[in-house]
Design a protein around this motif. Structure first.
Motif: not given
Length: 132
Positions: A115-127, A129-132
């Motif tokens: 769950k932590t791994k998946n949440a971290t991946i989600g945060v990185v993907k969101s970050a 997306a915001l950066d683009e």
């Protein structure tokens, strides 16, 4: 902060799994007939726990992988010596091993690492997306 906790937890699990071997297959086991009376033969849980505690201290102190490895190896060595330092290292190893066993059991029940791994991946993907 959180990545260090996850790294320490993961290190505890890995070290415990690799150190829980029989004396014949444990590379750190020293037969009593070759013992020079300055060292003792701690059990695998004590060695694994001491290594994990040393590695965690290395990560927390900011030594990175090299610091973690150095302190982990140092803790294993100290755990094999007689005296107060060895007693402390073995006691710490026992405690860390028990905590790691409990953490592993909790993870098996609740899948916290996944769950932590998946949440971290989600945060990185969101970050990203915001950066683009």
């Amino acid at each position: 902060g959180e990545h260090k906790i996850i790294s320490c937890y993961t290190a505890c699990i890995i070290v415990q799994e690799t150190m829980t071997t029989t004396p014949a297959t444990n590379p750190l086991y020293k037969p009593d007939e070759n013992n020079d009376n300055s060292t003792i033969n701690p059990n695998a849980s004590q060695l694994g726990g001491a290594a994990a505690a040393g590695a965690a201290a290395g990560l927390i102190l900011g030594g990175g992988i090299v610091g973690a490895a150095a302190l982990g190896v140092g803790a294993v060595y100290v755990a094999t010596t007689k005296g107060t330092g060895g007693d402390v290292a073995r006691s710490t190893g026992d405690a860390v091993s028990k905590v790691a066993s409990r953490a592993k059991k909790i993870d098996e029940e609740h899948h916290l690492v996944e769950k932590t791994k998946n949440a971290t991946i989600g945060v990185v993907k969101s970050a990203k997306a915001l950066d683009e």
